[in-house]
Write a protein that holds these residues in place. Structure first.
Motif, mmCIF file in Angstrom:
data_model
loop_
_atom_site.group_PDB
_atom_site.id
_atom_site.type_symbol
_atom_site.label_atom_id
_atom_site.label_comp_id
_atom_site.label_asym_id
_atom_site.label_seq_id
_atom_site.Cartn_x
_atom_site.Cartn_y
_atom_site.Cartn_z
ATOM 1 N N HIS A 228 -2.778 9.352 -22.616
ATOM 2 C CA HIS A 228 -2.887 8.166 -21.769
ATOM 3 C C HIS A 228 -1.662 7.999 -20.860
ATOM 4 C CE1 HIS A 228 -6.253 6.491 -24.345
ATOM 5 N NE2 HIS A 228 -6.664 6.249 -23.108
ATOM 6 N N LYS A 269 11.287 -0.887 -20.242
ATOM 7 C CA LYS A 269 10.317 0.093 -19.735
ATOM 8 C C LYS A 269 11.040 1.152 -18.902
ATOM 9 C CE LYS A 269 6.392 -3.086 -19.631
ATOM 10 N NZ LYS A 269 5.376 -3.779 -18.811
ATOM 11 N N ASP A 311 4.484 -1.072 -25.349
ATOM 12 C CA ASP A 311 3.189 -0.815 -24.732
ATOM 13 C C ASP A 311 2.076 -0.915 -25.764
ATOM 14 O OD1 ASP A 311 0.898 0.780 -23.481
ATOM 15 O OD2 ASP A 311 2.377 0.795 -21.883
ATOM 16 N N PRO A 312 0.958 -1.562 -25.393
ATOM 17 C CA PRO A 312 -0.164 -1.658 -26.347
ATOM 18 C C PRO A 312 -0.714 -0.295 -26.752
ATOM 19 C CG PRO A 312 -0.502 -3.131 -24.483
ATOM 20 C CD PRO A 312 0.681 -2.279 -24.142
ATOM 21 N N LEU A 313 -0.389 0.748 -26.010
ATOM 22 C CA LEU A 313 -0.844 2.081 -26.391
ATOM 23 C C LEU A 313 -0.062 2.642 -27.580
ATOM 24 C CD1 LEU A 313 -1.343 3.502 -22.800
ATOM 25 C CD2 LEU A 313 -3.158 3.223 -24.500
ATOM 26 N N GLU B 65 -2.350 -6.683 -20.397
ATOM 27 C CA GLU B 65 -1.193 -5.941 -19.870
ATOM 28 C C GLU B 65 -1.602 -4.865 -18.877
ATOM 29 O OE1 GLU B 65 1.871 -4.732 -22.514
ATOM 30 O OE2 GLU B 65 1.854 -6.641 -23.603
ATOM 31 N N ARG B 66 -2.811 -4.393 -18.997
ATOM 32 C CA ARG B 66 -3.278 -3.333 -18.090
ATOM 33 C C ARG B 66 -4.783 -3.486 -17.968
ATOM 34 N NH1 ARG B 66 -1.457 0.546 -21.008
ATOM 35 N NH2 ARG B 66 0.622 0.620 -20.089
ATOM 36 N N GLN B 145 -10.035 0.743 -18.618
ATOM 37 C CA GLN B 145 -8.871 0.768 -19.503
ATOM 38 C C GLN B 145 -8.312 -0.652 -19.513
ATOM 39 O OE1 GLN B 145 -5.564 3.258 -18.341
ATOM 40 N NE2 GLN B 145 -4.550 3.067 -20.310
ATOM 41 N N ASP B 147 -5.889 -2.902 -21.722
ATOM 42 C CA ASP B 147 -4.906 -2.937 -22.796
ATOM 43 C C ASP B 147 -4.225 -4.295 -22.830
ATOM 44 O OD1 ASP B 147 -5.248 -0.190 -23.489
ATOM 45 O OD2 ASP B 147 -3.976 0.375 -21.790
ATOM 46 N N GLY B 148 -3.937 -4.734 -24.009
ATOM 47 C CA GLY B 148 -3.223 -6.002 -24.152
ATOM 48 C C GLY B 148 -2.769 -6.185 -25.577
#
Lengths: 352, 248
Positions: A228, A269, A311-313, B65-66, B145, B147-148
């Motif tokens: 990602h 970041k 980051d939520p990832l 967030e995205r 996509q 995201d949060g």
């Protein structure tokens, strides 16, 4: 009589213009060879219309990149911290400037910069365009610690530079704008696209079982989930060139992008670096805190630190990360190293 | 059929580049499609990102967030455009279509790519922004996509990745089974009269409630390979888009 004189003067003036025009050298457009994978998978590279690549501009930029007269005491060039043999970074955590002072960020490797589509350069994205980035190190007191007036004087007084600038830019009057334009031209030619994995994608190499499994770990959302942020077989830059908090710290001593934007939501970041050429670019992360790839992988596997901007990832933070097995880690490392491009670091066009 | 694949910034450049040519003769009517975003009617821009200011139907507080999603086959007089809307970057939220005669038209588009268009690796503008889907999930592209973070049952801020793709059943990894989870959005008839701006409203809250009340404590990450979750997302997505104001 008066009219005749005016005609004569006008004729001589036009002749003068014509002869000067004849003297103006037209630089030869540089043929930037786009690698097959990039041409197939990616949009076109960013070449500014006000700084097109030319043979003369690129050659001048290369000469300047390796020229130590850009530093205050003539001891350092751009290449001092951006060594071609190290994929244009260096092997130290922080680089020392001409006075022996150290910065707080790891020197970034340089390649495939024309494919940085948002044109935000450096770890925190503070420089919009390569040309702007090239301005900074010359006058930075902990780097080359010179100033542009002195640098331009040195170059102008050099026996060869004025003519090289005339050929590249149509003027022998050197200034900082033209110096940075030339350096940026050279940097845009630094293309790395011939790793083992590139060859695999082109059907010219075979991966080992470990490398193939490592790639699967990389691409699996439930395992590494690296793709990602770090590209894929469809994005061979191996970076998204975006800014993420990857869970290095619970509190920040370096705000990164947040210091540039002033937005607390951007604190911590930093730009995702490309995963190409990791064989040559240790140490890793924006502050070079990890000496080895094993440390990097361990960070994502069990070392994540919670913070408000993570980051939520980044998954399973309570467990420290995605908890890869020993074999998955080893295979992931094998895959990552397959992205290293020996031809790039040995390319004579990029070395002094 | 002519197809276009580009981001909004490229579209703007393309239209600017032919503007002089058009100005020399006559300005044809143009239509501007504008995607606006809201949470149950409260407008959202990227300035509202990164704060736990939304509450979904299941009662979970969450942040965005995205948010990037793919619109394809925008259909107005048969033109077929693809668009990547990136709300966080505030790009792709508007698209202009020129050379349209005045009249009444049906406006429709597809959320995501149909199987026919969802071809792995073939869209450079999507590859370049890392919107592709791993081959182990069948390849192709993300449809969205999103995201949060949300406050979980342990009162802890936790990430979620609400990513929509073509649903894939991986029960047998050697024999993947797919279901097309893209869907057509038909916004009905719009009247084009000279230069027209059409608002397409996007209610993000709908992703979490209709018809499936979404429990983020149960479905938060690793959803790309979750066959049933993808089908639920598709069902919820169908009420996300609606026609807003049409201005001439």
């Amino acid at each position: 009589m008066k009219t005749k004189s005016i005609f004569l003067l006008s004729f001589l003036f036009l002749m003068n213009c014509a002869s000067k025009e004849e003297e103006i050298y037209t630089p030869v457009p540089y043929n930037l060879e786009i690698p097959t994978l990039f041409a197939d998978k990616l949009i076109a590279p960013i070449i500014p219309t006000n700084n097109p690549l030319t043979e003369e501009g690129v050659a001048l930029g290369k000469k300047l990149f390796f020229d130590k007269s850009l530093s205050g005491d003539n001891s350092q060039s751009c290449a001092t911290c951006h060594n071609p043999k190290k994929a244009f970074t260096d092997e130290t955590r922080f680089s020392d400037g001409i006075d022996g002072n150290f910065g707080t960020r790891n020197s970034m490797p340089l390649f495939n910069l024309a494919w940085n589509f948002n044109e935000k350069f450096t770890w925190d994205g503070k420089d919009f365009s390569l040309e702007k980035q090239a301005f900074e190190p010359v006058s930075n007191p902990i780097e080359m610690h010179s100033n542009w007036k002195k640098v331009v004087e040195k170059l102008q007084g050099n026996s060869t530079y004025p003519d090289l600038f005339l050929r590249a830019f149509g003027t022998s009057t050197i200034d900082s704008v033209l110096v940075t334009k030339a350096i940026a031209q050279f940097e845009r030619t630094l293309i790395s696209a011939n790793s083992k994995f590139d060859k695999f994608l082109l059907g010219k190499a075979t991966l080992t079982a470990e490398e193939q499994n490592g790639f699967n770990v990389f691409m699996d959302e439930a395992k590494g989930d690296c793709f990602h942020c770090h590209g894929s077989n469809n994005n061979p830059l191996w970076t998204d060139n975006q800014f993420h908090n990857n869970g290095l710290d619970a509190t920040f001593t370096d705000l990164g992008l947040g210091k540039v934007t002033g937005d607390p939501n951007d604190n911590g970041k930093f730009k995702s670096p490309s995963l190409r050429n990791l064989k040559f670019t240790a140490p890793f992360m924006h502050d070079g805190r990890f000496a080895t790839l094993e440390e990097v992988i361990n960070h994502y596997s069990e070392g994540l630190q919670r913070s408000s901007t993570i980051d939520p990832l980044m998954k399973k933070i309570n467990d420290g990360g995605v908890n890869l097995s020993t074999k998955e880690k080893a295979d992931l490392k094998a895959f990552l190293l397959s992205l290293s491009d020996e031809e790039f670091v040995n390319n004579s066009s990029f070395n002094k | 059929m002519k197809k276009y694949s580009f981001l909004l910034i490229v579209i703007l450049l393309a239209f600017n580049s032919c503007k002089e040519e058009l100005d020399c003769c006559v300005n044809p009517p143009s239509v501007n499609l504008k995607f606006t975003h809201n949470w149950d009617g409260v407008p959202i821009t990227n300035q509202d990102f990164n704060e736990l200011k939304f509450t979904n139907e299941n009662g979970e507080k969450l942040s965005i967030e995205r948010l990037r999603y793919l619109i394809s086959n925008i259909n107005l007089i048969g033109s077929k455009n693809n668009l990547l809307v990136d709300v966080g970057e505030n790009s792709g939220t508007e698209i202009s279509i020129s050379d349209i005669e005045n009249g009444t038209y049906d406006l429709s588009f597809r959320f995501g790519f149909s199987d026919e268009d969802n071809k792995d690796g073939t869209y450079q503008f999507l590859n370049s922004v890392s919107f592709d889907v791993p081959a182990m999930l069948g390849g192709g592209y993300h449809f969205m996509q999103f995201d949060g973070k949300y406050i979980d049952n342990n009162n802890q801020e936790t990430g979620f990745n609400y990513h929509t793709i073509r649903a894939v059943d991986r029960t047998n990894p050697a024999d993947l089974k797919f279901e097309d989870t893209s869907f057509e959005v038909n916004l009905g008839k719009v009247e084009i009269k000279n230069n027209t701006e059409i608002e397409i409203k996007v209610n993000i809250a709908e992703w979490f409630k209709n018809p499936n009340i979404w429990n983020l404590n149960e479905l938060n990450t690793n959803l790309m390979g979750n066959f049933e979750a993808q089908k639920m997302m598709r069902a919820n997505g169908k009420s996300v888009f609606s026609l807003g104001k049409v201005r001439q």
